[in-house]
Every structure is written in C-alpha cells, then in structure tokens.
Design a protein around this motif. Structure first.
Motif, PDB file in Angstrom:
ATOM      1  N   GLU A  18       9.042   0.945  -8.785  1.00 22.84           N
ATOM      2  CA  GLU A  18       8.161   0.120  -7.963  1.00 22.84           C
ATOM      3  C   GLU A  18       8.795  -1.233  -7.650  1.00 22.84           C
ATOM      4  O   GLU A  18       8.614  -1.787  -6.561  1.00 22.84           O
TER       5      GLU A  18
ATOM      6  N   LEU B 215       0.551  -7.870  -3.129  1.00 21.20           N
ATOM      7  CA  LEU B 215      -0.316  -7.377  -4.196  1.00 21.20           C
ATOM      8  C   LEU B 215       0.355  -7.456  -5.571  1.00 21.20           C
ATOM      9  O   LEU B 215      -0.332  -7.410  -6.594  1.00 21.20           O
ATOM     10  N   ARG B 216       1.671  -7.578  -5.592  1.00 22.78           N
ATOM     11  CA  ARG B 216       2.372  -7.696  -6.871  1.00 22.78           C
ATOM     12  C   ARG B 216       2.159  -9.088  -7.456  1.00 22.78           C
ATOM     13  O   ARG B 216       2.030 -10.076  -6.715  1.00 22.78           O
TER      14      ARG B 216
ATOM     15  N   GLU C 280       1.344  -5.375   1.239  1.00 27.90           N
ATOM     16  CA  GLU C 280       1.519  -4.612   0.003  1.00 27.90           C
ATOM     17  C   GLU C 280       2.413  -5.364  -0.988  1.00 27.90           C
ATOM     18  O   GLU C 280       2.168  -5.331  -2.200  1.00 27.90           O
TER      19      GLU C 280
ATOM     20  N   ARG D  89       1.883  -4.669   7.266  1.00 31.05           N
ATOM     21  CA  ARG D  89       1.417  -3.800   6.186  1.00 31.05           C
ATOM     22  C   ARG D  89       2.366  -3.876   4.992  1.00 31.05           C
ATOM     23  O   ARG D  89       1.928  -3.946   3.838  1.00 31.05           O
TER      24      ARG D  89
END
Length: 345
Positions: A270, A195-196, A192, A188
């Motif tokens: 982020e 996705l960047r 994620e 997971r």
C-alpha cells in the motif's frame, strides 16, 4: 550576515570559543552555509535567517533543530550532530558529513546508486519511527502552516494544480491527443492519497537537503521546522533532483522500479502505491510550474524559475517520460501514466 566578509569576521571571532579550536579555513558552500576547518576537524556553520522571527516561541527554529537532531542522532539516524549554538547571532554549528548534496551526486553519477537509495529509504523510516515515539513532544514544536489542516488545504491546491499541469504538459510534448477528461482521475488519485495518515518530520524536503558522505551514505539535514506530511511525499521530493541553476541541469528522479521494490520490503504494497501516486502529483506540479513560466516568462517569479530550470524543452520531455514510467502495478495510477507513456521516443 549576508556579506561574506562580515560572516567570516564573525566566524574568526567566535569559533575558537564555541568550538574549542582555531579557525584554520572557511569555505562558503551554500547561501548562509560555510564549511570550516577547526584545527584538524571539519565543521559546518549555518546562519538561520528565520531565527530572529521565531525566537522564544514554541517553534523556535534553533531550539527545534537542536532537539530533533539530538534525538535522531542518539537513535542512530544518519543526520549531522549539532555541536553548538550562538543564539545571539542566530548561528548553528554542525558535524561535517560531506559537501556534496544528492542533487550534486545525481548530476555527476550514472551508476552505483542502489546502495545509496536503499540507505536513504531506511533512514527516512528510522526518522519516522523516532519522531513517532514522542509525537506529543514534537507536535508542540510544529511550525505555523505545518499542521494537518494546512496540509489538507495545500494538498487540495496541489491536486488542482496537477490537473492543469497534465493538460499543459500534453500540449507541449509529443504525445497523442487525449480525448478523455483526465482531471477527475487525477483528483481521485489525490483524494485517495489524502486518506493516508501523515507523520511528523521535516517541512523542507528536497534533494539539496540530503548530503552524501565521502563513504556514499545519505544524511538528512534541515530539521529546524517540523510539519505533518506523508512519508511518500517527502521521499519523492528528496529523491527528485531538479538540477536548479546548472547549465546542463535537468530533472533526475532516483526512484525507479528497483527502488520501489526496496520500498515494498520496508513499508508494504500500500505504501508503494502511495509512493507511485505522490510521484505523479509532484511531477505534474513541476510541469505546471514550468509551463506557466513559459506562458508568461516576463513575470518576476517565472523569470526566476526559468533562470533556475534551464533547458525547458528537455525538461518537459524528461517530465513526460518520468510520468510515463510506473513505480507500481496500480491500475488507476497506471491508466494516468499511460497517457504519457504512449509512443515514448
């Protein structure tokens, strides 16, 4: 150009014409790389073994190296200038910025690294910005295997490998037995991170491709092959010094909480989470490689790794401790790191 004598003879013959001065001294500093003294000036010569294979192609390593370094140097990034090319002999000649790599520095120094790491983080950001300004130009130079589709495939493999690495490492170090399945958590986190948006940059990012100047500044080298990747992944690997081939070498990560705070100021919270996650995936892959080598030490590739990564028991403990030390306060990544942080010695 493998033989030192042959290379030195070539350099004695060609340097006066290419660099405009007599070659006074030659010193081998790495495989295929020489430090030169040309008159009163120091230079670096490098033989590019892939240049014959890429000659005349859009990803010609000599042409890409020259174009990228020129653009970065003109923008003020800390990279060496490319002084001259010998395309027939596949040699490039560079400005000298230092003999010591970041890996060298990390294994001899125990303090004073914040200014250096600050400069390194800022330099990576500046390089990203320069290459982003003319992305169409640089995209046309991307090497085979450096495209986004290849990144997606290799990242999926890295995340799968990280799951095995976590399980193998926990079996070998003194950590409590894990009853929960941490595989889905690792996958997971990896999904994620994927996705960047990746950015263009060097495809060869490791601590031996950062050179430390006599003034303590970090210069990035090796831009002959471009690829799409994530800045945080590059930074993790640039700043993780593996100590390969050293008698007392162990892994030394230069990313810590102070460096992470610097990164927040540059890129935002982020990006910090991405830095934290990429470090976890990279360390788990390193653990997977070492554990696999210890499981099957006679296989040629594994034997070579064990010759390079000496002190395996200490390396395993260092990997576990690094995995147990968070860079961010992200709950999901923190829960994974906690598996390795419990009862740290």
């Amino acid at each position: 150009m493998d033989a030192y004598g042959e290379a030195e003879a070539y350099l004695q013959r060609r340097v006066p014409e290419l660099l405009g001065g007599n070659l006074c001294a030659v010193q081998s500093i790495a495989s295929g790389v020489w430090s030169l003294r040309v008159g009163a000036v120091q230079r670096v010569a490098k033989y590019h073994p892939f240049a014959p294979l890429t000659r005349g192609k859009h990803f010609d390593v000599l042409h890409v190296e020259r174009q990228v370094l020129n653009a970065l140097a003109e923008a003020g990034c800390r990279v060496p200038r490319l002084i001259a090319l010998d395309e027939e002999a596949f040699f490039a000649f560079y400005e000298w910025v230092g003999n010591e790599t970041l890996d060298d520095w990390a294994h001899r120094s125990s303090s004073g690294g914040m200014k250096l790491i600050d400069g390194l983080l800022r330099n990576q950001r500046a390089i990203d910005e320069v290459l982003a300004r003319q992305s169409d130009r640089w995209t046309a130079c991307v090497a085979p295997g450096g495209d986004v589709a290849s990144l997606t495939d290799s990242w999926a493999s890295a995340c799968q490998r990280a799951v095995w690495g976590a399980e193998a490492l926990l079996e070998r170090v003194e950590r409590p037995r894990v009853t929960a399945d941490i595989g889905p958590l690792i996958k997971r986190i990896g999904a994620e991170l994927a996705l960047r948006s990746p950015v263009l940059g060097s495809s060869d990012y490791n601590s031996r491709n950062v050179v430390i100047s006599p003034h303590g500044e970090a210069f990035f080298i090796e831009f002959s092959k471009l690829s799409w990747d994530w800045t945080e992944r590059r930074l993790v690997q640039y700043t993780t010094c593996m100590g390969s081939g050293r008698d007392q070498g162990v892994m030394r990560s230069l990313l810590d909480a102070r460096a992470a705070r610097l990164y927040v100021k540059l890129q935002g919270p982020e990006a910090l989470r991405a830095l934290d996650g990429h470090q976890v995936i990279f360390l788990l892959n390193a653990a997977a490689n070492l554990c696999a080598a210890l499981d099957r030490p006679t296989e040629p590739a594994n034997a070579a790794l064990l010759r390079a990564w000496q002190n395996p028991p200490q390396r395993l403990q260092v990997l576990a401790d690094a995995l147990g030390t968070p860079l961010s306060n992200d709950e999901q990544i923190g829960s994974l790191r906690a598996v390795f942080a419990l009862h740290k010695r």
